[in-house]
Motif scaffolding. Structure first.
Motif, PDB file in Angstrom:
ATOM      1  N   LEU A  41     -12.178   7.646   7.200  1.00  0.00           N
ATOM      2  CA  LEU A  41     -11.320   6.495   6.922  1.00  0.00           C
ATOM      3  C   LEU A  41     -10.960   6.443   5.440  1.00  0.00           C
ATOM      4  N   ASP A  42     -11.930   6.668   4.582  1.00  0.00           N
ATOM      5  CA  ASP A  42     -11.632   6.680   3.151  1.00  0.00           C
ATOM      6  C   ASP A  42     -10.686   7.818   2.789  1.00  0.00           C
ATOM      7  N   PHE A  43     -10.784   8.942   3.481  1.00  0.00           N
ATOM      8  CA  PHE A  43      -9.860  10.040   3.191  1.00  0.00           C
ATOM      9  C   PHE A  43      -8.440   9.668   3.596  1.00  0.00           C
ATOM     10  N   HIS A  44      -8.274   8.925   4.697  1.00  0.00           N
ATOM     11  CA  HIS A  44      -6.960   8.410   5.052  1.00  0.00           C
ATOM     12  C   HIS A  44      -6.415   7.535   3.918  1.00  0.00           C
ATOM     13  N   ARG A  45      -7.255   6.641   3.429  1.00  0.00           N
ATOM     14  CA  ARG A  45      -6.819   5.754   2.340  1.00  0.00           C
ATOM     15  C   ARG A  45      -6.415   6.554   1.109  1.00  0.00           C
ATOM     16  N   PHE A  46      -7.245   7.526   0.758  1.00  0.00           N
ATOM     17  CA  PHE A  46      -6.965   8.360  -0.410  1.00  0.00           C
ATOM     18  C   PHE A  46      -5.658   9.123  -0.250  1.00  0.00           C
ATOM     19  N   THR A  47      -5.435   9.688   0.922  1.00  0.00           N
ATOM     20  CA  THR A  47      -4.245  10.505   1.136  1.00  0.00           C
ATOM     21  C   THR A  47      -2.973   9.691   0.940  1.00  0.00           C
ATOM     22  N   SER A  48      -2.905   8.509   1.557  1.00  0.00           N
ATOM     23  CA  SER A  48      -1.740   7.649   1.373  1.00  0.00           C
ATOM     24  C   SER A  48      -1.582   7.265  -0.098  1.00  0.00           C
ATOM     25  N   HIS A  49      -2.701   6.923  -0.742  1.00  0.00           N
ATOM     26  CA  HIS A  49      -2.672   6.504  -2.138  1.00  0.00           C
ATOM     27  C   HIS A  49      -2.181   7.625  -3.045  1.00  0.00           C
ATOM     28  N   SER A  50      -2.658   8.846  -2.835  1.00  0.00           N
ATOM     29  CA  SER A  50      -2.312   9.943  -3.742  1.00  0.00           C
ATOM     30  C   SER A  50      -0.834  10.292  -3.640  1.00  0.00           C
ATOM     31  N   MET A  51      -0.282  10.279  -2.436  1.00  0.00           N
ATOM     32  CA  MET A  51       1.150  10.539  -2.302  1.00  0.00           C
ATOM     33  C   MET A  51       1.974   9.407  -2.909  1.00  0.00           C
ATOM     34  N   LEU A  52       1.523   8.168  -2.714  1.00  0.00           N
ATOM     35  CA  LEU A  52       2.239   7.033  -3.291  1.00  0.00           C
ATOM     36  C   LEU A  52       2.225   7.103  -4.817  1.00  0.00           C
ATOM     37  N   PHE A  98       6.692   5.481  13.611  1.00  0.00           N
ATOM     38  CA  PHE A  98       5.285   5.532  14.003  1.00  0.00           C
ATOM     39  C   PHE A  98       4.533   6.611  13.222  1.00  0.00           C
ATOM     40  N   TYR A  99       4.693   6.584  11.904  1.00  0.00           N
ATOM     41  CA  TYR A  99       4.058   7.614  11.084  1.00  0.00           C
ATOM     42  C   TYR A  99       2.724   7.108  10.570  1.00  0.00           C
ATOM     43  N   LYS A 100       1.674   7.826  10.908  1.00  0.00           N
ATOM     44  CA  LYS A 100       0.314   7.349  10.706  1.00  0.00           C
ATOM     45  C   LYS A 100      -0.246   7.606   9.310  1.00  0.00           C
ATOM     46  N   THR A 101       0.208   8.649   8.641  1.00  0.00           N
ATOM     47  CA  THR A 101      -0.472   9.108   7.427  1.00  0.00           C
ATOM     48  C   THR A 101      -0.363   8.132   6.264  1.00  0.00           C
ATOM     49  N   ASN A 102       0.802   7.495   6.100  1.00  0.00           N
ATOM     50  CA  ASN A 102       1.021   6.649   4.929  1.00  0.00           C
ATOM     51  C   ASN A 102       1.053   5.177   5.316  1.00  0.00           C
ATOM     52  N   ASP A 103       0.377   4.361   4.525  1.00  0.00           N
ATOM     53  CA  ASP A 103       0.359   2.915   4.721  1.00  0.00           C
ATOM     54  C   ASP A 103       1.660   2.349   4.176  1.00  0.00           C
ATOM     55  N   TYR A 104       2.627   2.116   5.061  1.00  0.00           N
ATOM     56  CA  TYR A 104       3.951   1.708   4.600  1.00  0.00           C
ATOM     57  C   TYR A 104       3.983   0.295   4.022  1.00  0.00           C
ATOM     58  N   TRP A 105       2.980  -0.534   4.295  1.00  0.00           N
ATOM     59  CA  TRP A 105       2.910  -1.817   3.602  1.00  0.00           C
ATOM     60  C   TRP A 105       2.755  -1.580   2.095  1.00  0.00           C
ATOM     61  N   ALA A 106       1.867  -0.670   1.724  1.00  0.00           N
ATOM     62  CA  ALA A 106       1.667  -0.367   0.304  1.00  0.00           C
ATOM     63  C   ALA A 106       2.884   0.338  -0.281  1.00  0.00           C
ATOM     64  N   TRP A 107       3.482   1.245   0.485  1.00  0.00           N
ATOM     65  CA  TRP A 107       4.632   1.999  -0.022  1.00  0.00           C
ATOM     66  C   TRP A 107       5.852   1.098  -0.216  1.00  0.00           C
ATOM     67  N   ALA A 108       6.152   0.272   0.776  1.00  0.00           N
ATOM     68  CA  ALA A 108       7.369  -0.545   0.696  1.00  0.00           C
ATOM     69  C   ALA A 108       7.323  -1.499  -0.482  1.00  0.00           C
ATOM     70  N   ALA A 109       6.127  -1.943  -0.850  1.00  0.00           N
ATOM     71  CA  ALA A 109       5.991  -2.855  -1.985  1.00  0.00           C
ATOM     72  C   ALA A 109       6.402  -2.204  -3.297  1.00  0.00           C
ATOM     73  N   GLU A 110       6.457  -0.869  -3.327  1.00  0.00           N
ATOM     74  CA  GLU A 110       6.791  -0.141  -4.551  1.00  0.00           C
ATOM     75  C   GLU A 110       8.215   0.403  -4.537  1.00  0.00           C
ATOM     76  N   GLU A 111       9.001   0.080  -3.515  1.00  0.00           N
ATOM     77  CA  GLU A 111      10.357   0.609  -3.395  1.00  0.00           C
ATOM     78  C   GLU A 111      11.367  -0.527  -3.392  1.00  0.00           C
TER      79      GLU A 111
END
Length: 681
Positions: A228-239, A265-278
């Motif tokens: 679970l933490d690796f999922h969080r890290f992966t989305s964070h690092s790309m963002l 339906f894309y699972k890898t990136n947390d789009y709530w976090a991403w959309a806040a930065e776009e």
């Protein structure tokens, strides 16, 4: 979910862009580097004929823009930018870092991402990079600097498109180093990490930070908290990489929108976090024409995009005019379906209708992916539909900037998704997106507008909130739902909600853990149904009958009333569906996957009790949405059926597509649309 402090600036940037474009953006990806120059002039002429006002350039052009290390060639792109401006067409200019060139991979082969099984993702596709690799990041940011400096003042430039469909996950040494750094920021000590990951289970205790690695493929199963933490890290690092490019471009062009494209339906990136930065949410959407109800899943994604930035208009960044090329059987859209799907996106808040791509490639992997201009050229059904749609959209400029409002919210949360689908659970085949869709569908069918929220969102604007399979809830989120109900809200919770905390650790004392108090009920044991198609009977509190399949629980009530009980199977006599009065509100619990008819009745009753009304009463298959703003109101009516449908539009309005005044009962042809400008109220 919070949006960055300059959210109002984002909307201003979009507003100015649409003003420059004349309203709704229309066009798609344009790849002139694939064609000789004599085709470019024909393309520009055909774009004008089709009503195109925006094209996306340079998405896959790194190898042509930087031909060797530090050797840049922008001449051809200068010419295309000039050509677009001369023909009144704006440019969404992309940074091309989704496709590191062959020369860069040859010099630094460790840029290629390493898969979970230790193999290397080879060159020859897309997204062939580890975003944590320092040389990749250095070269990508250098390209962004070059493009920002060169094109900031170009009159064709309307917006920036950073990267493309971010998503490559790497388990290699660079990712591992970055993961350790991320963990050291998240956890104050190794002991805290060991505690959060339940490391004493199977003796996985770490005594040095250098022992902590990425969760590559193990012999059998691996630690779910670590994954679970690796999922969080992966989305964070790309963002973080997206933000670095964004900040470079923002420095050069502070007034232009900057986005990247999301996926269905894309699972890898947390789009709530991403959309806040776009500056806007932008979606690539490819429904399968073989599925008769593909528009329902598309609708969910459209509402999600609209919700990611709290109702702000969003963009269809990619869609297909006809067939795609990624499935085993690639069926083309029937006549009228491309236009209908485009208007569906507009009805649900989109202000931009773009395609992949303008001209269909004659070679390469996606040579059979349809385009605005296909292999047959402009003398084709698809191009005629493209021209029709483009010229219709020219007259709908007043729609741009208007919004939809909702009194119902459905929770869609990436951390819940990640935690739920890690396996080693009572049902490892459970699909989070399908669970959300199951609760969304009855609301869509009833023409009730829905917002999506995260588990961290403010719920005070909603009369009804649905919580599908919210497996992971932290204490703050659980308290937010409890306060929402106590203050008068109505909550519907499905099975597998509130089970684990933020560390993916089971909450003890009975399921559904974090929500037991507000639900007034608890389960002592989960009972997934094993057989394919196995069902159990239910008896409802009013003497009716229903059924359940796939999932059941041994539920006990405390304060809650029983709405339905099991009437067969090992749980016969036990509660299946309950409702609890809590403070000024109520909370319903679906401990079983009830049949669609019963679910529809339950949600209809909740909507009625919450005072939620549909936009319009309409027959099955007819979608109705309303967009309002700046003193204008538009009612969009879409017939998704392949047969005519009779719809009572009441006072109606003026159809912006035909200029006719429409009111009362009308017969809407198959796949047809009304865009009614309603009288000022």
């Amino acid at each position: 979910m919070t949006i960055s402090p300059d959210a109002h600036l984002a909307e201003e940037r979009l507003h100015r862009m649409h003003q420059r474009l004349g309203g709704i953006a229309y066009g798609g990806d344009y790849n002139p580097e694939q064609w000789p120059r004599d085709v470019w002039l024909e393309d520009a002429r055909l774009m004008q004929e089709a009503g195109v006002n925006l094209v996306t350039l340079a998405v896959f052009s790194w190898s042509r823009l930087e031909t060797a290390d530090g050797v840049y060639d922008f001449g051809w792109l200068d010419d295309v930018m000039d050509l677009m401006h001369e023909h009144g067409i704006g440019v969404d200019l992309a940074t091309p870092d989704a496709v590191p060139p062959a020369w860069l991979i040859a010099r630094h082969p460790d840029i290629l991402p390493e898969l979970a099984d230790g193999s290397t993702f080879g060159f020859g596709s897309r997204q062939h990079f580890d975003v944590s690799h320092p040389v990749y990041r250095e070269k990508a940011l250098a390209m962004a600097e070059q493009m920002g400096d060169r094109y900031a003042k170009h009159r064709a430039l309307m917006m920036w498109h950073v990267g493309n469909e971010y998503g490559p996950v790497s388990y290699g040494p660079w990712a591992a180093k970055a993961f350790r750094g991320w963990l050291r920021q998240k956890y104050s000590s190794l002991e805290e990490l060991n505690q959060a990951w339940s490391a004493d289970v199977w003796g996985q205790v770490y005594s040095d930070w250098n022992q902590v690695d990425v969760p590559a493929q193990p012999r059998t199963w691996s630690n779910p908290s670590r994954r679970l933490d690796f999922h969080r890290f992966t989305s964070h690092s790309m963002l973080e990489h997206f933000k670095a490019e964004r900040d470079i471009l923002r420095r050069h062009t502070p007034d232009l929108p900057i986005v990247t494209n999301f996926m269905r339906f894309y699972k890898t990136n947390d789009y709530w976090a991403w959309a806040a930065e776009e500056d806007a949410a932008a979606l690539d959407i490819y429904p399968d024409p073989r599925e008769a109800d593909a528009h329902v899943a598309a609708a969910l994604n459209f509402d999600l995009m609209r919700s990611l930035r709290k109702g702000q208009p969003w963009m269809v960044m990619e869609q297909a005019t006809g067939a795609v090329s990624q499935w085993s059987v690639n069926v083309s859209k029937l006549p009228g379906k491309m236009r209908l799907g485009s208007y569906q996106a507009i009805a649900q808040g989109a202000d931009s209708i773009l395609f992949f791509q303008w001209r269909q490639a004659k070679g390469g992997t996606e040579r059979y992916h349809s385009a605005m201009v296909g292999h047959a050229g402009p003398n084709s059904r698809i191009f005629r539909e493209v021209v029709q749609l483009g010229n219709e959209l020219k007259d709908l400029g007043g729609l741009a900037g208007t919004r939809a409002t909702a009194k119902v919210a459905v929770v869609f949360d990436w951390e819940c998704w990640w935690a739920l689908e890690l396996g080693n659970s009572p049902r490892s085949d459970l699909n989070y997106a399908q669970e959300v869709l199951r609760l969304y569908r009855p609301l869509f069918d009833a023409n009730i507008t829905v917002d999506f929220v995260s588990a961290q969102s403010d719920l005070s604007a909603y009369s009804l909130v649905l919580l599908p399979a919210a497996y992971l809830l932290n204490d703050e989120s659980a308290q937010r739902f409890e306060d929402y109900v106590s203050d008068g809200g109505r909550l519907v919770v499905s099975y597998l909600s509130g089970i684990v905390d933020e560390s993916n650790t089971i909450r003890l004392g009975g399921y559904p853990g974090a929500l037991r108090k507000v639900l007034g009920a608890w389960s002592e044991e989960m009972h997934p149904l094993a057989g394919e198609g196995e069902e159990v009977k239910l008896t409802t509190s009013d003497g009716g009958t229903a059924s359940a399949s796939y999932w059941t629980e041994h539920l006990h009530t405390q304060e809650a009333e029983v709405l339905a009980s099991y009437d067969s199977g090992r749980l016969a006599g036990s509660p299946a569906v309950t409702r609890n009065t809590f403070g000024k509100g109520s909370a319903m619990y679906l401990s079983a996957r009830v049949d669609p008819t019963f679910l529809k009745l339950l949600l209809a009753a909740e909507c009625e009790a919450a005072g939620v009304q549909p936009e319009l009463q309409a027959p099955p298959g007819v979608q109705v949405r309303r967009r309002t703003g700046s003193g204008s109101s538009f009612l969009l009516v879409l017939n998704h059926n392949d047969a005519p449908a009779r719809v009572d539009v009441g006072d109606g309005g003026t159809d912006r597509l035909t200029g006719r005044r429409i009111q009362g009962t009308v017969e809407l042809p198959p796949n047809e649309v009304l865009v009614l400008a309603e009288p000022t109220r």
